[in-house]
Write a protein that holds these residues in place. Structure first.
Motif, PDB file in Angstrom:
ATOM      1  N   ASP A 226      10.934 -24.522 -17.291  1.00 38.57           N
ATOM      2  CA  ASP A 226      11.057 -25.292 -16.052  1.00 38.57           C
ATOM      3  C   ASP A 226      12.281 -24.846 -15.253  1.00 38.57           C
ATOM      4  O   ASP A 226      12.208 -24.659 -14.031  1.00 38.57           O
ATOM      5  CB  ASP A 226      11.154 -26.794 -16.357  1.00 38.57           C
ATOM      6  N   VAL A 227      13.408 -24.677 -15.929  1.00 39.65           N
ATOM      7  CA  VAL A 227      14.628 -24.246 -15.248  1.00 39.65           C
ATOM      8  C   VAL A 227      14.407 -22.887 -14.592  1.00 39.65           C
ATOM      9  O   VAL A 227      14.782 -22.652 -13.445  1.00 39.65           O
ATOM     10  CB  VAL A 227      15.808 -24.190 -16.247  1.00 39.65           C
ATOM     11  N   THR A 228      13.761 -22.019 -15.350  1.00 38.77           N
ATOM     12  CA  THR A 228      13.515 -20.680 -14.820  1.00 38.77           C
ATOM     13  C   THR A 228      12.616 -20.752 -13.585  1.00 38.77           C
ATOM     14  O   THR A 228      12.861 -20.094 -12.572  1.00 38.77           O
ATOM     15  CB  THR A 228      12.852 -19.802 -15.899  1.00 38.77           C
ATOM     16  N   ARG A 229      11.597 -21.575 -13.655  1.00 44.12           N
ATOM     17  CA  ARG A 229      10.665 -21.721 -12.532  1.00 44.12           C
ATOM     18  C   ARG A 229      11.376 -22.317 -11.311  1.00 44.12           C
ATOM     19  O   ARG A 229      11.201 -21.837 -10.189  1.00 44.12           O
ATOM     20  CB  ARG A 229       9.487 -22.623 -12.931  1.00 44.12           C
ATOM     21  N   LEU A 230      12.199 -23.337 -11.574  1.00 44.07           N
ATOM     22  CA  LEU A 230      12.909 -23.975 -10.462  1.00 44.07           C
ATOM     23  C   LEU A 230      13.912 -23.002  -9.830  1.00 44.07           C
ATOM     24  O   LEU A 230      14.084 -22.966  -8.618  1.00 44.07           O
ATOM     25  CB  LEU A 230      13.619 -25.245 -10.936  1.00 44.07           C
ATOM     26  N   ASN A 231      14.569 -22.227 -10.664  1.00 49.40           N
ATOM     27  CA  ASN A 231      15.496 -21.227 -10.121  1.00 49.40           C
ATOM     28  C   ASN A 231      14.778 -20.237  -9.223  1.00 49.40           C
ATOM     29  O   ASN A 231      15.275 -19.834  -8.176  1.00 49.40           O
ATOM     30  CB  ASN A 231      16.173 -20.460 -11.257  1.00 49.40           C
ATOM     31  N   HIS A 232      13.606 -19.841  -9.687  1.00 50.41           N
ATOM     32  CA  HIS A 232      12.825 -18.912  -8.891  1.00 50.41           C
ATOM     33  C   HIS A 232      12.408 -19.569  -7.576  1.00 50.41           C
ATOM     34  O   HIS A 232      12.430 -18.938  -6.515  1.00 50.41           O
ATOM     35  CB  HIS A 232      11.608 -18.456  -9.684  1.00 50.41           C
ATOM     36  N   ALA A 233      12.081 -20.859  -7.675  1.00 46.70           N
ATOM     37  CA  ALA A 233      11.687 -21.612  -6.474  1.00 46.70           C
ATOM     38  C   ALA A 233      12.849 -21.661  -5.482  1.00 46.70           C
ATOM     39  O   ALA A 233      12.672 -21.429  -4.277  1.00 46.70           O
ATOM     40  CB  ALA A 233      11.252 -23.022  -6.860  1.00 46.70           C
ATOM     41  N   ILE A 234      14.036 -21.924  -5.990  1.00 44.00           N
ATOM     42  CA  ILE A 234      15.231 -21.970  -5.133  1.00 44.00           C
ATOM     43  C   ILE A 234      15.416 -20.633  -4.434  1.00 44.00           C
ATOM     44  O   ILE A 234      15.715 -20.559  -3.240  1.00 44.00           O
ATOM     45  CB  ILE A 234      16.482 -22.298  -5.993  1.00 44.00           C
ATOM     46  N   TYR A 235      15.215 -19.587  -5.213  1.00 48.94           N
ATOM     47  CA  TYR A 235      15.359 -18.246  -4.663  1.00 48.94           C
ATOM     48  C   TYR A 235      14.358 -18.024  -3.526  1.00 48.94           C
ATOM     49  O   TYR A 235      14.714 -17.559  -2.445  1.00 48.94           O
ATOM     50  CB  TYR A 235      15.143 -17.234  -5.790  1.00 48.94           C
ATOM     51  N   LEU A 236      13.113 -18.433  -3.776  1.00 52.49           N
ATOM     52  CA  LEU A 236      12.081 -18.226  -2.748  1.00 52.49           C
ATOM     53  C   LEU A 236      12.327 -19.118  -1.534  1.00 52.49           C
ATOM     54  O   LEU A 236      12.107 -18.699  -0.395  1.00 52.49           O
ATOM     55  CB  LEU A 236      10.681 -18.478  -3.338  1.00 52.49           C
ATOM     56  N   LEU A 237      12.791 -20.322  -1.777  1.00 56.28           N
ATOM     57  CA  LEU A 237      13.088 -21.233  -0.666  1.00 56.28           C
ATOM     58  C   LEU A 237      14.224 -20.679   0.197  1.00 56.28           C
ATOM     59  O   LEU A 237      14.233 -20.819   1.413  1.00 56.28           O
ATOM     60  CB  LEU A 237      13.499 -22.612  -1.186  1.00 56.28           C
ATOM     61  N   SER A 238      15.165 -20.048  -0.458  1.00 57.52           N
ATOM     62  CA  SER A 238      16.342 -19.559   0.255  1.00 57.52           C
ATOM     63  C   SER A 238      16.075 -18.254   0.986  1.00 57.52           C
ATOM     64  O   SER A 238      16.648 -18.012   2.038  1.00 57.52           O
ATOM     65  CB  SER A 238      17.488 -19.355  -0.724  1.00 57.52           C
TER      66      SER A 238
END
Lengths: 311, 688
Positions: A226-238
């Motif tokens: 989950d952390v890894t997925r959320l980090n990736h999400a943050i990256y894509l959002l940014s």
């Protein structure tokens, strides 16, 4: 490697180290090749290295070794920290790529007594911070000198082990097993059978994988994914203009709702709000935003650092 | 110009040509042949820049227009000192001595000869055969061991090897140079039997095997500097021994008087003209030095250089330096010299399939440590440290190193390890060539004799004593150029290896031995006593020292003192049995014969040693002394017959009254076995 848990540290050309003065909210488990020295100049910060956590208080210093998995968390007091990330190539004194040095420097939990006092290292790190803040014509040159002195002091006065690899062999340690797991998760983030595939690849049953992660980084596999997925999400959002649905699916969330729920739980805001308060033009320093470094007063930091230098 | 095998007869064949050439020379020209051409100032200067001592061959003499080649000097003995990051660095000679392998030493000599040629040199000055009267001598590492017979055999082997490439083998330091700190001033004295039976026979042996140059020592003998000692140079070397080559002084301070040096038979002053050159021309013109002495030196120099230079016209490309074959030889040497002293419960070799975690402790494990940093420093392309070698041999197993400074941390590491390996001993700061800074001030080394202690450093002893018992699989690896005292700590670990200074591939060999890829076969070339007081008395800072007849194992034998580890001792991972021992006379030789069987399940080498005892002698003689050895390789279960032949004249003694070598006619004690200890020897008798 498309990485955020593996932190790519961009160094300025020819500089042996990257200097950061910042307030840290959180920084998830990550690793990098650089050796990282952190000194808390104000407040408190929790440092986690694998399964162990330490509360670093004002004046505490710790060294995170190359490839060591670590994370930071905000404690109950606002903090200002000085971070010096030194390229690992400057630690290859013997010109032997099969050697890695593991230093014991942590003023909260002293495993081996250093041959020089923490005071010495505090003062030295503060000098680096002040030079970094001053932006003088000669600062860059002076920082280089100070960093090279710091590296020499580490070798001469900080106890260390050497992990020596035989040539052409791959050493397997806990840390590297975790790196392998993280790497696999990152590479296969959008897969739906991630757990199954991971167990197959690294040759562990789900049960032993659970035990292994719990004992090494104190996380379950689900939490790590989950952390890894959320980090990736943050990256894509940014860094992209992709919409939420696309991001959710690229990150391997089974539906948009799960993505929203987990995101809100972790960051206290929806993905949309996050994107709005972090406009793209402010995202030049990826790490800072992505990893949740907070705002702070530079002037305050410099005056605090001066206290360490002047004793 | 053909291809010649250089021997004395061939060299003497150049006498007439040399005479004719010298006859046509002026006095100035003749004298010019007798000096080095490298100003000391230039040597000093080399240390400031990118260069170093002897980074290129140092020239002496030579007259181009008359076709007289220069002597081109290359130092050693670990390899060739020239170049930086190129030369093969072999193990220090003390390790090569421990191999008791003359065939291997000859091959090393040949490899060194090729590297000398590739650098453009024609003389190898790295053949040090001084006898370490006391193991505290800082330069013991440069020589093969404490026994004169063994020194003579090993020295002769490298002489023969160097000769194969038509390079001039230069032996040194003639003579009695067994002290370092006081080397410029110490006056050595001894009785004539000690001189002839203990300190000179190995020089004679090397001359008989073709050594064509001799470097004299700095010290004095019976009141006269050896560089200008007529008794040593004219009477013995060129007289009794009929030496056909030339002599040279040690650098800069090797002679102190023009007339005395020239009249004593000193042929070349190195490394530049201080006392020779115009001073020598003047002395001849004033009648203080007969011109015929100059002629004789010039003829010796010209004859030798022509003979060697014209022996072949082979090209030696620079690629030969540090080539794969030579480095393989450096590895083979380390494999055959590293000596296993203790292996309780057969904890060695390490089974790499049954271990996960090896811990290596001690500062020296992570250090390039080839020996001292004096004139013998060799600059190889790389060095495999003990730590790197162990990791290489451990394969995929984890190897963790710590310097051992923090005892508690070392204990924690040791507790969790399958094996703990301590790498302890010395480096260039502790022993080696000693340069007085005020005098020279350029060598990056402290070195010198081991004045204060022959033991390990207190911190190493503490580490072994406190951490060793934590893990039953504790192994000590000693690094050093000579005997290291062990009594104080040897019971705290189950295995001990002596690695000496094992050269650029030393770490590789060490790893292979620890993990059983190589079966250790080295034998101690010195005795390890219980107490330092078992050794001869010596004063390292002195201007007078007397050498007695007995030293090393012969002294302990005579005084009935048990050694911790005897001369010639070394263990193997297999077991050898010796049977059918016989001793006989065959013409002018003694023949000792036995069958050696490898009773274990691993191939291995054993060194069969012949000692002769003199219990019936009417005079004072050693209880027993080494007179022959032979290394043999045996597969598991294999038996080989080993024969050792030694000339009977090796048993003679020097009668001071008649000034003659004499043979005692009596029953000699004969011993054959695997070390100098009676426990490892089978006794017989032989009437001669």
């Amino acid at each position: 490697m498309n990485s955020y848990i593996f932190e790519t540290i961009e160094h300025h050309k020819e500089n042996p180290a990257k200097i950061i003065i910042t307030s840290i909210d959180h920084s998830d488990y990550h690793w990098h090749y650089d050796y990282e020295l952190i000194m808390v100049i104000k407040g408190e910060l929790i440092l986690s290295v694998l399964a162990e956590s330490y509360i670093l208080k004002e004046g505490d210093i710790a060294l995170v070794n190359s490839k060591e998995i670590h994370g930071y968390r905000y404690s109950n007091k606002d903090n200002i920290c000085l971070i010096v990330q030194i390229k690992n190539e400057f630690f290859n004194l013997r010109d032997d790529k099969n050697q890695s040095y593991y230093f014991y420097l942590n003023s909260v939990k002293e495993t081996i007594k250093p041959k020089l006092s923490y005071e010495h290292f505090r003062k030295h790190l503060a000098k680096i911070g002040i030079e970094y803040g001053s932006k003088k014509f000669t600062s860059n040159l002076r920082i280089k000198g100070l960093v090279f002195m710091l590296i020499s002091d580490l070798f001469d006065y900080i106890p260390y082990d050497i992990i020596q690899y035989g040539s052409d062999t791959v050493q397997v340690s806990d840390s590297e097993d975790i790196l392998k797991i993280i790497q696999f998760i990152e590479d296969n983030i959008s897969s739906e059978n991630l757990t199954e595939e991971l167990c197959k690849t690294i040759g562990m049953s789900e049960k032993s994988l659970y035990r292994f992660l719990k004992s090494t980084i104190n996380m379950t596999l689900k939490e790590l994914i989950d952390v890894t997925r959320l980090n990736h999400a943050i990256y894509l959002l940014s860094y992209t203009d992709k919409d939420n649905s696309t991001i959710a699916s690229e990150c391997g969330f089974c539906n948009d709702n799960t993505f929203y729920r987990l995101f809100k739980k972790r960051y206290g805001m929806t993905p949309l709000v996050y994107r709005n308060i972090n406009p793209k033009e402010n995202r030049s320093n990826g790490i800072k935003e992505v990893q949740g470094y907070l705002d702070f007063s530079k002037a305050e930091a410099v005056s605090l650092l001066k206290k360490y230098v002047n004793g | 110009m053909g291809l010649h095998r250089i021997d004395k007869k061939y060299r003497l064949g150049y006498t007439d040509r040399a005479k004719k050439l010298v006859e046509k020379m002026t006095l100035d020209e003749k004298v010019s042949l007798m000096s080095g051409k490298v100003p000391m100032a230039e040597i000093l200067n080399d240390f400031d820049g990118e260069n170093h001592y002897n980074y290129k061959p140092y020239p002496a003499g030579g007259i181009k227009e008359k076709g007289i080649p220069q002597m081109l000097f290359c130092d050693g003995p670990r390899g060739v000192v020239c170049g930086t990051g190129k030369s093969t660095c072999f193990p220090a000679p003390i390790l090569r001595g421990a191999s008791f392998d003359t065939d291997l030493e000859e091959r090393i000599g040949q490899a060194i000869g090729r590297e000398v040629r590739a650098y453009g040199g024609n003389l190898f000055a790295g053949i040090c055969i001084n006898l370490p009267y006391h193991p505290g001598w800082g330069r013991s590492q440069e020589t093969y061991g404490e026994d004169s017979y063994h020194l003579g055999q090993m020295g002769s082997a490298i002489v023969r090897g160097v000769l194969k490439e038509n390079v001039i083998p230069c032996i040194k330091h003639f003579a009695f140079n067994s002290m370092e700190n006081s080397r410029f001033k110490v006056n050595i004295d001894c009785d004539k039997r000690t001189e002839r039976e203990v300190f000179l026979p190995h020089f004679k042996e090397c001359i008989d095997n073709g050594a064509a140059a001799v470097m004299t020592s700095y010290n004095l003998y019976k009141g006269t500097h050896c560089g200008q000692n007529k008794y040593l140079l004219k009477d013995i070397l060129k007289g009794e021994w009929d030496f056909d080559g030339f002599t040279m002084s040690d650098f800069a301070w090797g002679i102190t008087d023009t007339v005395e040096a020239a009249n004593s038979g000193q042929d070349i002053e190195m490394c530049e003209s201080n006392y020779y050159g115009s001073n020598l021309v003047k002395a001849v013109k004033e009648g203080k030095v007969p011109e015929e002495y100059i002629d004789e030196s010039a003829i010796r120099i010209v004859r030798t250089l022509l003979a060697f230079t014209e022996a072949d016209n082979k090209a030696y490309p620079l690629e030969l330096v540090g080539c794969r074959e030579h480095i393989a030889l450096a590895l083979e040497s380390a494999q055959k010299g590293i000596t296993l002293l203790k292996n309780n419960d057969n904890i060695l070799p390490i089974n790499r399939h049954q271990v996960e975690n090896i811990v290596v402790l001690g500062r020296l494990a992570n250090q390039d440590n080839l020996g001292d940093l004096g004139s013998g420093r060799v600059y190889p392309p790389y060095v495999v440290t003990p730590l790197q070698g162990i990791a290489k041999a451990a394969g995929k197993k984890k190897v963790v190193y710590n310097d051992g400074y923090d005892i508690e941390h070392a204990k924690t590491l040791a507790k969790n390890a399958d094996y703990v390996i301590f790498v302890v001993g010395y480096d260039h700061n502790d022993e080696g060539e000693y340069i007085v800074y005020t005098q020279v001030g350029f060598m990056d080394s402290v070195g010198g004799d081991r004045k204060n202690s022959l033991g390990l450093k207190p911190e190493d002893i503490r580490l072994i004593k406190e951490v060793g018992p934590v893990n039953p699989n504790s192994v000590v690896v000693m690094i050093g150029g000579s005997m290291i005292m062990m009594e104080e700590w040897k019971d705290y670990v189950n295995a001990i290896l002596m690695a000496y200074y094992p050269g650029m591939e030393g770490g590789t060999a060490l790893g292979q031995i620890l993990f059983g890829d190589i079966n250790p076969s080295g034998k101690l070339p010195f005795v390890i006593p219980k107490n330092e007081s078992d050794l001869p008395e010596i004063n390292w800072e002195t201007d007078y020292q007397r050498y007695e007849y007995f030293h090393g194992y012969t002294k302990l034998d005579k005084e009935k003192i048990e050694a911790v580890y005897p001369y010639g001792f070394g263990l193997s991972y297999t077991k050898f049995d010796i049977s059918n021992v016989s001793f006989s006379r065959s013409g002018n030789y003694i023949e000792a014969r036995c069958d050696v069987t490898n009773e274990g399940s691993r191939g291995g080498d054993e060194v069969i040693q012949l000692y002769v005892g003199y219990s019936e002698s009417q005079i004072t003689r050693p209880v027993k002394a080494l007179k022959g050895f032979n290394r043999v390789s045996l597969k598991p279960g294999e038996t080989k017959t080993v024969t050792i032949r030694t000339p009977i004249k090796q048993l003679m003694w020097f009668n001071e009254k008649t000034n003659e070598w004499e043979m005692e006619h009596m029953t000699y004690d004969m011993y054959l076995g695997t070390s100098s200890s009676l426990r490892d020897l089978i006794k017989g008798e032989l009437d001669l």
